[in-house]
Design a protein around this motif. Structure first.
Motif, PDB file in Angstrom:
ATOM      1  N   GLU A  55       0.946  -1.054  -0.029  1.00  0.00           N
ATOM      2  CA  GLU A  55       0.015   0.010  -0.073  1.00  0.00           C
ATOM      3  C   GLU A  55       0.546   0.990  -0.243  1.00  0.00           C
ATOM      4  OE1 GLU A  55      -2.235  -0.179   3.473  1.00  0.00           O
ATOM      5  OE2 GLU A  55      -3.944  -1.994   2.268  1.00  0.00           O
ATOM      6  N   LEU A  56       2.302   1.240  -0.088  1.00  0.00           N
ATOM      7  CA  LEU A  56       3.566   2.476   0.138  1.00  0.00           C
ATOM      8  C   LEU A  56       3.282   3.116  -1.197  1.00  0.00           C
ATOM      9  CD1 LEU A  56       5.600   1.214   2.392  1.00  0.00           C
ATOM     10  CD2 LEU A  56       4.373   2.340   3.058  1.00  0.00           C
ATOM     11  N   SER A  57       2.952   4.479  -1.548  1.00  0.00           N
ATOM     12  CA  SER A  57       3.656   5.565  -2.415  1.00  0.00           C
ATOM     13  C   SER A  57       4.898   5.464  -2.962  1.00  0.00           C
ATOM     14  CB  SER A  57       2.368   6.711  -2.502  1.00  0.00           C
ATOM     15  OG  SER A  57       3.599   6.906  -1.365  1.00  0.00           O
ATOM     16  N   GLN A  58       4.569   5.450  -4.262  1.00  0.00           N
ATOM     17  CA  GLN A  58       7.134   6.495  -4.040  1.00  0.00           C
ATOM     18  C   GLN A  58       7.409   7.090  -3.520  1.00  0.00           C
ATOM     19  OE1 GLN A  58       8.720   3.579  -6.341  1.00  0.00           O
ATOM     20  NE2 GLN A  58      10.156   5.061  -5.853  1.00  0.00           N
ATOM     21  N   ASP A  59       7.079   8.154  -3.132  1.00  0.00           N
ATOM     22  CA  ASP A  59       7.346   8.937  -2.039  1.00  0.00           C
ATOM     23  C   ASP A  59       7.399   8.475  -0.685  1.00  0.00           C
ATOM     24  OD1 ASP A  59       7.636  11.289  -3.977  1.00  0.00           O
ATOM     25  OD2 ASP A  59       5.995  11.722  -3.317  1.00  0.00           O
ATOM     26  N   GLU A  60       6.920   7.005   0.073  1.00  0.00           N
ATOM     27  CA  GLU A  60       7.018   6.484   1.290  1.00  0.00           C
ATOM     28  C   GLU A  60       8.027   5.470   1.001  1.00  0.00           C
ATOM     29  OE1 GLU A  60       2.280   6.782   3.170  1.00  0.00           O
ATOM     30  OE2 GLU A  60       2.861   5.575   1.831  1.00  0.00           O
ATOM     31  N   ILE A  61       7.893   4.775  -0.197  1.00  0.00           N
ATOM     32  CA  ILE A  61       8.894   3.704  -0.451  1.00  0.00           C
ATOM     33  C   ILE A  61      10.294   4.226  -0.191  1.00  0.00           C
ATOM     34  CG2 ILE A  61       9.956   2.558  -2.489  1.00  0.00           C
ATOM     35  CD1 ILE A  61       6.997   1.245  -2.969  1.00  0.00           C
ATOM     36  N   ASP A  62      10.580   5.610  -1.488  1.00  0.00           N
ATOM     37  CA  ASP A  62      11.843   6.629  -1.123  1.00  0.00           C
ATOM     38  C   ASP A  62      12.326   6.810   0.437  1.00  0.00           C
ATOM     39  OD1 ASP A  62      11.733   5.999  -4.256  1.00  0.00           O
ATOM     40  OD2 ASP A  62      10.943   7.524  -3.910  1.00  0.00           O
ATOM     41  N   SER A  63      11.422   7.495   1.209  1.00  0.00           N
ATOM     42  CA  SER A  63      11.666   7.786   2.566  1.00  0.00           C
ATOM     43  C   SER A  63      12.369   6.846   3.122  1.00  0.00           C
ATOM     44  CB  SER A  63      10.518   8.488   3.274  1.00  0.00           C
ATOM     45  OG  SER A  63      10.576   9.077   4.210  1.00  0.00           O
ATOM     46  N   TYR A  64      11.165   5.411   3.139  1.00  0.00           N
ATOM     47  CA  TYR A  64      11.857   4.228   3.838  1.00  0.00           C
ATOM     48  C   TYR A  64      13.088   3.858   3.435  1.00  0.00           C
ATOM     49  CZ  TYR A  64       7.570   3.429   6.632  1.00  0.00           C
ATOM     50  OH  TYR A  64       6.013   3.320   7.242  1.00  0.00           O
ATOM     51  N   THR A  75      13.534  -4.512   2.004  1.00  0.00           N
ATOM     52  CA  THR A  75      12.312  -5.034   1.542  1.00  0.00           C
ATOM     53  C   THR A  75      11.555  -3.619   0.465  1.00  0.00           C
ATOM     54  OG1 THR A  75      11.740  -5.725   4.177  1.00  0.00           O
ATOM     55  CG2 THR A  75       9.774  -4.958   2.319  1.00  0.00           C
ATOM     56  N   MET A  76      11.838  -2.757   0.906  1.00  0.00           N
ATOM     57  CA  MET A  76      11.816  -1.778  -0.291  1.00  0.00           C
ATOM     58  C   MET A  76      12.208  -1.926  -1.604  1.00  0.00           C
ATOM     59  SD  MET A  76       9.499   0.327   1.577  1.00  0.00           S
ATOM     60  CE  MET A  76       9.171  -1.175   2.297  1.00  0.00           C
ATOM     61  N   GLU A  77      13.342  -2.066  -1.706  1.00  0.00           N
ATOM     62  CA  GLU A  77      14.046  -2.288  -3.051  1.00  0.00           C
ATOM     63  C   GLU A  77      13.568  -3.768  -3.392  1.00  0.00           C
ATOM     64  OE1 GLU A  77      17.994  -2.695  -1.868  1.00  0.00           O
ATOM     65  OE2 GLU A  77      18.778  -0.516  -2.180  1.00  0.00           O
ATOM     66  N   ALA A  78      13.076  -4.667  -3.098  1.00  0.00           N
ATOM     67  CA  ALA A  78      12.595  -5.672  -3.889  1.00  0.00           C
ATOM     68  C   ALA A  78      11.026  -5.723  -4.036  1.00  0.00           C
ATOM     69  CB  ALA A  78      12.544  -7.020  -2.382  1.00  0.00           C
ATOM     70  N   TRP A  79      10.208  -5.068  -2.990  1.00  0.00           N
ATOM     71  CA  TRP A  79       9.140  -4.655  -3.520  1.00  0.00           C
ATOM     72  C   TRP A  79       8.975  -3.707  -5.388  1.00  0.00           C
ATOM     73  CZ3 TRP A  79       4.744  -5.987  -4.638  1.00  0.00           C
ATOM     74  CH2 TRP A  79       3.552  -4.942  -4.939  1.00  0.00           C
ATOM     75  N   GLU A  80       9.982  -2.380  -4.821  1.00  0.00           N
ATOM     76  CA  GLU A  80       9.570  -1.696  -5.738  1.00  0.00           C
ATOM     77  C   GLU A  80      10.336  -2.023  -7.379  1.00  0.00           C
ATOM     78  OE1 GLU A  80      12.475   3.069  -6.540  1.00  0.00           O
ATOM     79  OE2 GLU A  80      13.436   1.597  -4.978  1.00  0.00           O
ATOM     80  N   SER A  81      11.255  -2.890  -7.352  1.00  0.00           N
ATOM     81  CA  SER A  81      11.804  -3.702  -8.582  1.00  0.00           C
ATOM     82  C   SER A  81      10.827  -4.484  -9.257  1.00  0.00           C
ATOM     83  CB  SER A  81      12.975  -4.454  -8.209  1.00  0.00           C
ATOM     84  OG  SER A  81      13.012  -5.188  -7.749  1.00  0.00           O
ATOM     85  N   SER A  82       9.227  -4.956  -8.437  1.00  0.00           N
ATOM     86  CA  SER A  82       8.466  -5.969  -8.972  1.00  0.00           C
ATOM     87  C   SER A  82       7.387  -5.757  -9.472  1.00  0.00           C
ATOM     88  CB  SER A  82       8.657  -7.601  -8.182  1.00  0.00           C
ATOM     89  OG  SER A  82      10.211  -7.394  -7.948  1.00  0.00           O
ATOM     90  N   ARG A  83       7.270  -4.455  -8.910  1.00  0.00           N
ATOM     91  CA  ARG A  83       5.573  -3.996  -7.966  1.00  0.00           C
ATOM     92  C   ARG A  83       4.875  -3.953 -10.333  1.00  0.00           C
ATOM     93  NH1 ARG A  83       5.173   1.707  -5.854  1.00  0.00           N
ATOM     94  NH2 ARG A  83       6.362   3.304  -7.003  1.00  0.00           N
ATOM     95  N   ASP A  84       5.512  -2.823 -10.735  1.00  0.00           N
ATOM     96  CA  ASP A  84       5.084  -2.749 -12.413  1.00  0.00           C
ATOM     97  C   ASP A  84       4.869  -3.733 -12.742  1.00  0.00           C
ATOM     98  OD1 ASP A  84       4.992  -0.015 -10.979  1.00  0.00           O
ATOM     99  OD2 ASP A  84       7.238   0.758 -11.854  1.00  0.00           O
ATOM    100  N   GLU A  85       5.753  -4.829 -12.850  1.00  0.00           N
ATOM    101  CA  GLU A  85       5.888  -6.059 -13.115  1.00  0.00           C
ATOM    102  C   GLU A  85       4.453  -7.230 -13.485  1.00  0.00           C
ATOM    103  OE1 GLU A  85       8.877  -9.163 -15.080  1.00  0.00           O
ATOM    104  OE2 GLU A  85       9.541  -8.327 -13.073  1.00  0.00           O
ATOM    105  N   LEU A  86       4.427  -7.147 -11.436  1.00  0.00           N
ATOM    106  CA  LEU A  86       3.116  -7.609 -11.016  1.00  0.00           C
ATOM    107  C   LEU A  86       1.737  -6.998 -11.042  1.00  0.00           C
ATOM    108  CD1 LEU A  86       4.806  -8.829  -7.775  1.00  0.00           C
ATOM    109  CD2 LEU A  86       4.571 -10.387  -9.797  1.00  0.00           C
ATOM    110  N   GLY A  87       1.148  -5.873 -11.575  1.00  0.00           N
ATOM    111  CA  GLY A  87      -0.256  -5.472 -12.208  1.00  0.00           C
ATOM    112  C   GLY A  87      -0.277  -4.333  -9.826  1.00  0.00           C
ATOM    113  N   ASP A  88      -1.971  -5.001 -10.177  1.00  0.00           N
ATOM    114  CA  ASP A  88      -2.718  -5.254  -8.993  1.00  0.00           C
ATOM    115  C   ASP A  88      -3.001  -5.952  -8.355  1.00  0.00           C
ATOM    116  OD1 ASP A  88      -3.124  -2.697 -10.302  1.00  0.00           O
ATOM    117  OD2 ASP A  88      -4.962  -3.222 -11.255  1.00  0.00           O
ATOM    118  N   PHE A  89      -2.581  -6.168  -7.257  1.00  0.00           N
ATOM    119  CA  PHE A  89      -3.102  -7.338  -6.029  1.00  0.00           C
ATOM    120  C   PHE A  89      -4.215  -7.601  -6.070  1.00  0.00           C
ATOM    121  CE2 PHE A  89      -4.279  -8.272  -0.862  1.00  0.00           C
ATOM    122  CZ  PHE A  89      -2.982  -9.358  -1.447  1.00  0.00           C
ATOM    123  N   LYS A  90      -4.253  -9.004  -5.917  1.00  0.00           N
ATOM    124  CA  LYS A  90      -5.749  -9.683  -5.865  1.00  0.00           C
ATOM    125  C   LYS A  90      -6.130 -10.684  -4.372  1.00  0.00           C
ATOM    126  CE  LYS A  90      -6.912  -9.990 -10.860  1.00  0.00           C
ATOM    127  NZ  LYS A  90      -6.772 -11.065 -11.563  1.00  0.00           N
TER     128      LYS A  90
END
Length: 244
Positions: A55-64, A75-90
């Motif tokens: 649920e984090l935004s890009q600004d929050e990810i950069d802050s963390y 954790t932030m780097e792993a999620w940031e590198s894969s979230r666009d490729e995965l799509g919307d959470f179900k």
């Protein structure tokens, strides 16, 4: 009597085997089991962290990422590198907890609009998270497509290098020829006709000496000097042998 002793012996062996099995199971059960409170703690921590990260935004990810904490940055780097490729959470699957050498491993399968991904958390023995990784589960078609692209790219690079090497090798003849041209001009062999030119001069000198000798001989025979005549030509007499 012997049969009775055999039955007692067999019964004793059977009882000993059962006792050993029970002892092994009793000793192994506490080692492989996870306390209920620890299991609930691991499950709640993994689920809450996953939900919060997604649920984090890009600004929050950069802050963390600037926090400096190793687990948070990972954790932030792993999620940031894969979230666009995965799509919307179900949906998020049920956690699978395993005991490892230095703590616990928690795996959860997340379902997204494009692909599925496996959330992997590592906890120490006190239940604190130490590591996080996100493994995207690509279908076989995508894996084959990527393997084909990698193969074509590798073959293209190899052929490009071969063409470049062929071009470089073909240029060697021009480089070598430019260096050999001056040497060829300097070491040009003398033609055969040029080598034969001095020979007529030598022959003329020899004929002149021969003419002088013959003129002196004629003058001596005639009793005159060489000034009274001139020898213009000398011919070889062809004498045929007479057969008897």
């Amino acid at each position: 009597m012997k049969q009775i002793w055999k039955r007692i012996y067999r019964t004793a062996l059977l009882a000993l085997g059962v006792w050993m099995c029970v002892a092994v199971q009793a000793g192994a059960a506490p080692k492989d089991s996870i306390d209920a409170n620890m299991r609930d703690n691991l499950t709640n921590t993994a689920e809450s962290l996953s939900q919060a990260v997604m649920e984090l935004s890009q600004d929050e990810i950069d802050s963390y990422k600037e926090s400096g904490d190793a687990f948070t940055v990972m954790t932030m780097e792993a999620w940031e590198s894969s979230r666009d490729e995965l799509g919307d959470f179900k949906n998020l699957g049920k956690p699978e907890i395993e005991i490892i050498s230095d703590g616990y491993s928690v795996k959860m399968l997340g379902e997204f609009s494009k692909y599925e991904a496996e959330f992997v958390y590592l906890f120490d023995k006190t239940g604190m998270p130490t590591s996080f990784s996100l493994d995207v589960q690509y279908p076989m078609s995508v894996l084959l497509q990527r393997a084909g692209m990698n193969t074509l790219m590798g073959m293209g690079i190899v052929f490009a290098m071969l063409i470049f090497l062929t071009f470089v090798i073909s240029m060697f003849r021009f480089i070598g020829g430019a260096g050999k041209k001056p040497r060829k001009e300097e070491e040009r062999p003398v033609p055969a006709q040029a080598q034969m030119r001095p020979q007529p001069v030598v022959a003329q000198q020899d004929n002149g000496e021969l003419v002088a000798v013959i003129a002196a001989a004629i003058a001596a025979y005639e009793g005159t000097s060489t000034d009274g005549f001139v020898v213009r030509s000398i011919r070889k007499a062809n004498r045929r042998k007479e057969k008897w």
